[in-house]
Design an enzyme around this catalytic site. Structure first.
Site, PDB file in Angstrom:
ATOM      1  N   GLN A 155     -11.035  11.421   4.071  1.00 13.41           N
ATOM      2  CA  GLN A 155     -10.735  11.027   2.606  1.00 13.41           C
ATOM      3  C   GLN A 155     -11.596  11.900   1.809  1.00 13.41           C
ATOM      4  OE1 GLN A 155      -8.506   8.683   1.919  1.00 13.41           O
ATOM      5  NE2 GLN A 155      -8.955   8.800  -0.185  1.00 13.41           N
ATOM      6  N   ALA A 176      -7.660   7.492  -3.750  1.00  8.63           N
ATOM      7  CA  ALA A 176      -8.777   6.651  -3.661  1.00  8.63           C
ATOM      8  C   ALA A 176      -9.922   7.516  -3.225  1.00  8.63           C
ATOM      9  CB  ALA A 176      -8.546   5.583  -2.406  1.00  8.63           C
ATOM     10  N   SER A 181     -10.863   3.577   0.285  1.00 11.58           N
ATOM     11  CA  SER A 181      -9.825   3.488   0.860  1.00 11.58           C
ATOM     12  C   SER A 181      -9.726   2.504   2.071  1.00 11.58           C
ATOM     13  CB  SER A 181      -9.074   4.886   1.329  1.00 11.58           C
ATOM     14  OG  SER A 181      -7.831   4.854   2.058  1.00 11.58           O
ATOM     15  N   HIS A 183      -7.441   2.470   4.393  1.00  7.74           N
ATOM     16  CA  HIS A 183      -7.297   3.045   5.653  1.00  7.74           C
ATOM     17  C   HIS A 183      -8.477   3.657   6.515  1.00  7.74           C
ATOM     18  CE1 HIS A 183      -2.921   3.412   5.494  1.00  7.74           C
ATOM     19  NE2 HIS A 183      -3.038   3.407   4.047  1.00  7.74           N
ATOM     20  N   ASP A 190       0.418   1.729   7.289  1.00  7.83           N
ATOM     21  CA  ASP A 190       1.595   1.963   6.607  1.00  7.83           C
ATOM     22  C   ASP A 190       2.649   2.240   7.554  1.00  7.83           C
ATOM     23  OD1 ASP A 190       0.166   2.381   4.026  1.00  7.83           O
ATOM     24  OD2 ASP A 190      -0.307   4.395   4.590  1.00  7.83           O
ATOM     25  N   GLU A 239       3.071  -2.212  -2.956  1.00  8.08           N
ATOM     26  CA  GLU A 239       3.273  -1.289  -1.692  1.00  8.08           C
ATOM     27  C   GLU A 239       3.884  -1.954  -0.269  1.00  8.08           C
ATOM     28  OE1 GLU A 239      -0.231   0.893  -0.787  1.00  8.08           O
ATOM     29  OE2 GLU A 239       0.003   2.326  -2.443  1.00  8.08           O
ATOM     30  N   HIS A 242       2.280  -1.355   3.231  1.00  7.90           N
ATOM     31  CA  HIS A 242       0.898  -1.084   3.392  1.00  7.90           C
ATOM     32  C   HIS A 242       0.400  -2.591   4.088  1.00  7.90           C
ATOM     33  CE1 HIS A 242      -3.385   0.409   2.663  1.00  7.90           C
ATOM     34  NE2 HIS A 242      -3.524  -1.012   2.701  1.00  7.90           N
TER      35      HIS A 242
HETATM   36 ZN   LIG Z   1      -1.552   2.574   3.066  1.00  5.05          ZN
END
Ligand SMILES: [Zn+2]
Length: 275
Positions: A155, A176, A181, A183, A190, A239, A242
């Site tokens: 990231q 982000a 994030s 993630h 996702d 989203e 996600h």
């Molecule tokens: Zn995502």
């Protein structure tokens, strides 16, 4: 050490951005689970349930580590980054050195073949994802993963590349900040249809798979983390792809109340309330 959520309202600017930034990988982290300590309702009347839900959410707290100097105004560092229902957003950041310890490769198809970082999830979430994909198949819904875990270092690299290209202020509007994030928790992924069409694109929202996901994700402990119409609360645009693992009880509560993880913790930014 523990700071109540109510003080975490100093969001300097509330900018909608993508929760995913589909550049390369996905990151996440996790650890022990900490389900919220709640007595679950044996509901009587709907109003009772609602009242109880709001009482419960008022008791839940986002635990922050006040010994860490914020990377920027309005951002606090989480004290319990490994908690399964951990709230990671533009107000609450994972610690710089956090890395989930139980990352595994979920046995599901992705839109790529490589065994790489963004294919990983924390164990509990990975197993739940396998169950979700299997149940979907029975309903003739076919999913594939797009991007799951993204390490903090990844990231940072992604974010810095954007900063080099557009400058920090602009980069922040669409990517982000490292640590913020979802993630990076190893609990988010996702997904898209199995043919890979509409990966990370709005058109996924029009598929039968997206409709199935919105209806059933909670049964496996996932929520649609950035729902339509809640942009001011989550800070992210809608989203449909996600999904975030938080455990079945919490996910079911959020699904039934049509709310968000921010509302679950009663940690809605003041700006959102005003709007
Ligand atoms: Zn995502």
């Amino acid at each position: 050490m523990l700071k109540p959520i109510f003080t975490a309202t100093a969001l300097s600017s509330f900018i909608l951005l993508s929760g995913c930034s589909f550049d390369q990988s996905g990151d996440d982290k996790k650890e022990p689970k900490e389900e919220h300590p709640s007595s679950h309702h044996t509901e009587t009347a709907k109003d009772d349930t609602k009242e109880k839900d709001s009482k419960e959410s008022a008791q839940r707290q986002v635990e922050v580590d006040e010994t860490v100097k914020p990377a920027q105004a309005g951002l606090q560092t989480l004290a319990n980054p490994g908690s399964i229902p951990v709230l990671v957003n533009k107000q609450y950041s994972l610690p710089e050195d956090y890395k989930p310890e139980d990352l595994i490769y979920p046995k599901v198809d992705f839109i790529f073949q490589d065994k790489i970082e963004k294919r990983m999830m924390r164990k509990e979430a990975a197993i739940a994802l396998e169950r979700l994909f299997q149940a979907a198949e029975k309903d003739n819904m076919h999913f594939a993963g797009v991007s799951a875990y993204r390490s903090h270092q990844t990231q940072i690299t992604v974010f810095n590349n954007y900063v080099a290209k557009d400058g920090e202020e602009k980069a922040k509007t669409y990517s982000a900040m490292p640590g913020t994030s979802e993630h990076e928790t190893g609990l988010a992924i996702d997904v898209t249809t199995h043919d890979g069409a509409c990966a990370a694109q709005d058109c996924f929202g029009d598929t039968n798979e997206a409709a199935w996901l919105a209806e059933h994700a909670h049964e496996f402990g996932f929520i649609i983390r950035y729902p339509e119409g809640k942009e001011n609360i989550t800070g992210y645009k809608y989203e449909p792809w996600h999904i975030r693992y938080i455990g079945v009880d919490a996910a079911t509560e959020i699904f039934k109340t049509k709310s968000t993880l921010e509302e679950y913790y009663n940690a809605v930014p003041v700006e959102a309330v005003d709007k």
